[in-house]
Design a protein around this motif. Structure first.
Motif, PDB file in Angstrom:
ATOM      1  N   CYS A  50      40.747  10.971 -17.936  1.00 36.34           N
ATOM      2  CA  CYS A  50      39.839  11.432 -18.991  1.00 36.34           C
ATOM      3  C   CYS A  50      38.616  11.347 -18.802  1.00 36.34           C
ATOM      4  O   CYS A  50      37.924  10.771 -17.775  1.00 36.34           O
ATOM      5  N   ASN A  51      37.587  11.765 -19.749  1.00 34.47           N
ATOM      6  CA  ASN A  51      36.179  11.933 -19.598  1.00 34.47           C
ATOM      7  C   ASN A  51      35.794  10.306 -20.077  1.00 34.47           C
ATOM      8  O   ASN A  51      36.552   9.578 -21.019  1.00 34.47           O
ATOM      9  N   LEU A  52      34.965  10.060 -19.472  1.00 33.33           N
ATOM     10  CA  LEU A  52      34.263   8.675 -19.148  1.00 33.33           C
ATOM     11  C   LEU A  52      32.812   8.736 -19.411  1.00 33.33           C
ATOM     12  O   LEU A  52      32.032   9.459 -18.593  1.00 33.33           O
ATOM     13  N   VAL A  53      32.205   7.967 -20.370  1.00 41.43           N
ATOM     14  CA  VAL A  53      30.859   7.625 -20.207  1.00 41.43           C
ATOM     15  C   VAL A  53      30.660   6.264 -20.032  1.00 41.43           C
ATOM     16  O   VAL A  53      30.722   5.371 -21.158  1.00 41.43           O
ATOM     17  N   ALA A  54      29.868   5.685 -18.955  1.00 41.85           N
ATOM     18  CA  ALA A  54      29.467   4.359 -19.018  1.00 41.85           C
ATOM     19  C   ALA A  54      27.868   4.201 -19.305  1.00 41.85           C
ATOM     20  O   ALA A  54      27.173   4.895 -18.702  1.00 41.85           O
ATOM     21  N   ILE A  55      27.840   3.311 -20.143  1.00 37.32           N
ATOM     22  CA  ILE A  55      26.114   3.086 -20.582  1.00 37.32           C
ATOM     23  C   ILE A  55      25.692   1.612 -20.114  1.00 37.32           C
ATOM     24  O   ILE A  55      26.640   0.732 -20.599  1.00 37.32           O
ATOM     25  N   ASP A  56      24.724   1.731 -19.813  1.00 40.23           N
ATOM     26  CA  ASP A  56      23.956   0.549 -19.345  1.00 40.23           C
ATOM     27  C   ASP A  56      22.766   0.137 -20.556  1.00 40.23           C
ATOM     28  O   ASP A  56      21.733   0.910 -20.274  1.00 40.23           O
ATOM     29  N   LEU A  57      23.132  -0.620 -21.461  1.00 39.04           N
ATOM     30  CA  LEU A  57      22.336  -0.852 -22.485  1.00 39.04           C
ATOM     31  C   LEU A  57      20.936  -1.463 -22.086  1.00 39.04           C
ATOM     32  O   LEU A  57      20.887  -2.267 -21.138  1.00 39.04           O
ATOM     33  N   ALA A  58      19.854  -1.136 -23.019  1.00 40.64           N
ATOM     34  CA  ALA A  58      18.533  -1.941 -22.937  1.00 40.64           C
ATOM     35  C   ALA A  58      18.088  -1.692 -24.234  1.00 40.64           C
ATOM     36  O   ALA A  58      18.608  -1.261 -25.427  1.00 40.64           O
ATOM     37  N   LYS A  59      16.610  -1.976 -24.401  1.00 41.71           N
ATOM     38  CA  LYS A  59      16.020  -1.829 -25.870  1.00 41.71           C
ATOM     39  C   LYS A  59      15.777  -0.219 -25.992  1.00 41.71           C
ATOM     40  O   LYS A  59      15.865   0.138 -27.048  1.00 41.71           O
ATOM     41  N   THR A 110      15.245   2.303 -23.132  1.00 38.58           N
ATOM     42  CA  THR A 110      15.677   3.130 -22.064  1.00 38.58           C
ATOM     43  C   THR A 110      17.120   2.727 -21.425  1.00 38.58           C
ATOM     44  O   THR A 110      17.376   1.602 -21.047  1.00 38.58           O
ATOM     45  N   PHE A 111      17.905   3.797 -21.471  1.00 32.77           N
ATOM     46  CA  PHE A 111      19.442   3.557 -21.221  1.00 32.77           C
ATOM     47  C   PHE A 111      19.866   4.427 -20.023  1.00 32.77           C
ATOM     48  O   PHE A 111      18.997   5.444 -19.791  1.00 32.77           O
ATOM     49  N   GLN A 112      20.722   3.851 -19.373  1.00 30.29           N
ATOM     50  CA  GLN A 112      21.462   4.767 -18.231  1.00 30.29           C
ATOM     51  C   GLN A 112      22.726   5.058 -18.434  1.00 30.29           C
ATOM     52  O   GLN A 112      23.607   4.136 -19.012  1.00 30.29           O
ATOM     53  N   ALA A 113      22.958   6.232 -18.604  1.00 28.14           N
ATOM     54  CA  ALA A 113      24.130   7.064 -19.013  1.00 28.14           C
ATOM     55  C   ALA A 113      24.837   7.605 -17.887  1.00 28.14           C
ATOM     56  O   ALA A 113      24.328   8.761 -17.275  1.00 28.14           O
ATOM     57  N   ALA A 114      25.908   7.295 -17.332  1.00 27.86           N
ATOM     58  CA  ALA A 114      26.752   7.909 -16.327  1.00 27.86           C
ATOM     59  C   ALA A 114      28.073   8.585 -16.830  1.00 27.86           C
ATOM     60  O   ALA A 114      28.818   7.821 -17.680  1.00 27.86           O
ATOM     61  N   GLN A 115      27.912   9.762 -16.739  1.00 29.62           N
ATOM     62  CA  GLN A 115      29.227  10.770 -17.136  1.00 29.62           C
ATOM     63  C   GLN A 115      30.230  11.154 -16.085  1.00 29.62           C
ATOM     64  O   GLN A 115      29.734  11.381 -15.106  1.00 29.62           O
ATOM     65  N   PHE A 116      31.572  10.756 -16.383  1.00 24.33           N
ATOM     66  CA  PHE A 116      32.639  11.049 -15.308  1.00 24.33           C
ATOM     67  C   PHE A 116      33.517  12.026 -16.115  1.00 24.33           C
ATOM     68  O   PHE A 116      33.879  11.986 -17.115  1.00 24.33           O
ATOM     69  N   GLN A 144      22.083  -2.585  -4.547  1.00 26.84           N
ATOM     70  CA  GLN A 144      21.246  -3.368  -5.226  1.00 26.84           C
ATOM     71  C   GLN A 144      21.188  -3.236  -6.745  1.00 26.84           C
ATOM     72  O   GLN A 144      21.961  -2.305  -7.248  1.00 26.84           O
ATOM     73  N   LYS A 145      20.824  -4.169  -7.417  1.00 30.12           N
ATOM     74  CA  LYS A 145      20.772  -4.117  -8.846  1.00 30.12           C
ATOM     75  C   LYS A 145      19.904  -3.391  -9.513  1.00 30.12           C
ATOM     76  O   LYS A 145      18.637  -3.307  -9.651  1.00 30.12           O
ATOM     77  N   THR A 146      20.284  -2.100  -9.592  1.00 24.61           N
ATOM     78  CA  THR A 146      19.595  -1.053 -10.455  1.00 24.61           C
ATOM     79  C   THR A 146      20.422  -0.400 -11.638  1.00 24.61           C
ATOM     80  O   THR A 146      21.566  -0.575 -11.732  1.00 24.61           O
ATOM     81  N   ASP A 147      19.632   0.340 -12.424  1.00 28.73           N
ATOM     82  CA  ASP A 147      20.336   0.717 -13.668  1.00 28.73           C
ATOM     83  C   ASP A 147      21.268   1.776 -13.348  1.00 28.73           C
ATOM     84  O   ASP A 147      22.706   1.612 -13.994  1.00 28.73           O
ATOM     85  N   ALA A 148      21.224   2.748 -12.303  1.00 28.50           N
ATOM     86  CA  ALA A 148      22.194   3.498 -12.123  1.00 28.50           C
ATOM     87  C   ALA A 148      23.354   2.642 -11.477  1.00 28.50           C
ATOM     88  O   ALA A 148      24.712   3.287 -11.549  1.00 28.50           O
ATOM     89  N   ASN A 149      23.026   1.826 -10.379  1.00 26.93           N
ATOM     90  CA  ASN A 149      24.542   1.234  -9.852  1.00 26.93           C
ATOM     91  C   ASN A 149      25.033   0.088 -10.981  1.00 26.93           C
ATOM     92  O   ASN A 149      26.641   0.178 -10.798  1.00 26.93           O
ATOM     93  N   ASP A 150      24.418  -0.306 -11.936  1.00 27.51           N
ATOM     94  CA  ASP A 150      25.105  -1.085 -13.208  1.00 27.51           C
ATOM     95  C   ASP A 150      26.017  -0.185 -13.826  1.00 27.51           C
ATOM     96  O   ASP A 150      27.098  -0.451 -14.213  1.00 27.51           O
TER      97      ASP A 150
END
Length: 343
Positions: free
Chosen positions: A4-13, A15-21, A86-92
């Protein structure tokens, strides 16, 4: 879920990181602002939206659900094990996506606005109580350095401080008296805040049918009832009462290997204020029961456990049973009645 479609979001105040699968293929992994994130959720096809259960997660979870998405909130410690590099928003964001697809993943509860309000009210009261104690402890400690000792009770503290501040013969410098007067003013304000919040909680508990049924349980007052209600909700988050009790932190840890199960200690990280209040309420019931005869089946069970295991074990066992019973009451819409001992 893997197809299925998946959207993974690394939350912040802001700026957010959104990974779409799409299936197992990563389509995009980019940084977005708040408005762009909302537009992404609006335009995306019905998807699984995965996030860590951190600040603002409940708001975004309810927002994503309103757009027709399925939402998974993950424990940050659970997600941490899946991060590579490493701990980055993209890796998170990728770690959140991978963790959401694990077969035994357990999603955190998504609170309704009403449940969120009840939980927030309980936290505001707890903070007022904590700051009140911190202020009194600081004032006591500062005065102790000048040889002024105050008895360990709230009544003694409130009676002593005005006299100490007005006494012109003690050795306290005038500057310190002024600072202590300000601290004592804050203390009294927090006392008033706690009383006002306590009245509000009691009023809500009286008007809520679920709270009334929970308060029939041994050791459950208005504060614990509100916390249990916001924790369990409609109970669909848990498979059974044992799962609810384990999530609340009132069941022992288990280590199993080779067919042998070893029961360990009670986890202190889980449950938070709910676990503490369940234990304190149960401890109060157990302590009072030591000095009188049992009148119900449950009280006889507690007395027998008290003789064999002691006060703390009996209290945590009662807290466990309280959580399981609360789950059954809310799930089935029933009321609790203690079974009296037969003559």
């Amino acid at each position: 879920m893997a197809h299925c479609n998946l959207v993974a979001i690394d939350l912040a105040k802001n700026t957010f990181q959104a990974a779409q699968f799409k299936g197992n293929k990563l389509m995009s992994n980019k940084s977005v602002n708040r408005q762009t994130l909302l537009e992404l959720l609006v335009k995306a096809k019905p998807s699984v939206v995965a996030m860590e259960a951190c600040a603002s997660a409940q708001h975004f979870a309810r927002t994503a659900q309103s757009f027709g998405h399925d939402v998974i909130l993950l424990d940050p410690l659970f997600v941490k094990a899946f991060r590579q590099g490493q701990k980055t928003d993209a890796n998170d964001a990728i770690a959140i996506a991978v963790a959401s697809r694990v077969p035994n993943v357990r999603s955190c509860k998504i609170l309704t606005i009403e449940e969120q309000a009840l939980q927030s009210l309980s936290k505001v009261r707890a903070l007022a109580d904590k700051q009140k104690i911190q202020l009194s402890n600081q004032i006591r400690g500062l005065l102790l350095e000048f040889g002024i000792v105050i008895n360990q009770s709230e009544a003694a503290f409130k009676a002593a401080i005005p006299d100490i501040l007005e006494d012109a013969e003690n050795t306290l410098p005038l500057e310190l008296k002024h600072a202590l007067a300000l601290s004592y003013s804050l203390y009294k304000q927090q006392c008033d805040n706690k009383v006002e919040l306590q009245k509000q909680i009691e009023c809500i508990a009286k008007q809520n049918d679920g709270c009334q049924r929970l308060m029939a349980l041994e050791g459950v007052g208005p504060i614990t009832a509100i916390e249990v209600l916001s924790f369990l909700g409609n109970t669909t988050q848990f498979n059974d009462g044992r799962s609810a009790a384990a999530c609340a932190g009132v069941t022992p840890l288990q280590h199993s290997t080779g067919g042998k199960a070893k029961i360990g200690r009670i986890p202190k990280r889980r449950g938070g204020a709910l676990r503490r209040n369940l234990f304190l309420g149960a401890r109060s019931v157990v302590s009072k029961l030591k000095n009188r005869e049992a009148t119900t089946e449950k009280e006889r069970w507690i007395k027998n456990l008290l003789i064999r295991k002691g006060v703390k074990c009996a209290a945590i066992a009662l807290a466990n049973k309280t959580m399981r019973t609360a789950y059954a009451l809310l799930k089935n819409g029933t009321s609790y009645e203690a079974r009296l001992l037969t003559a």
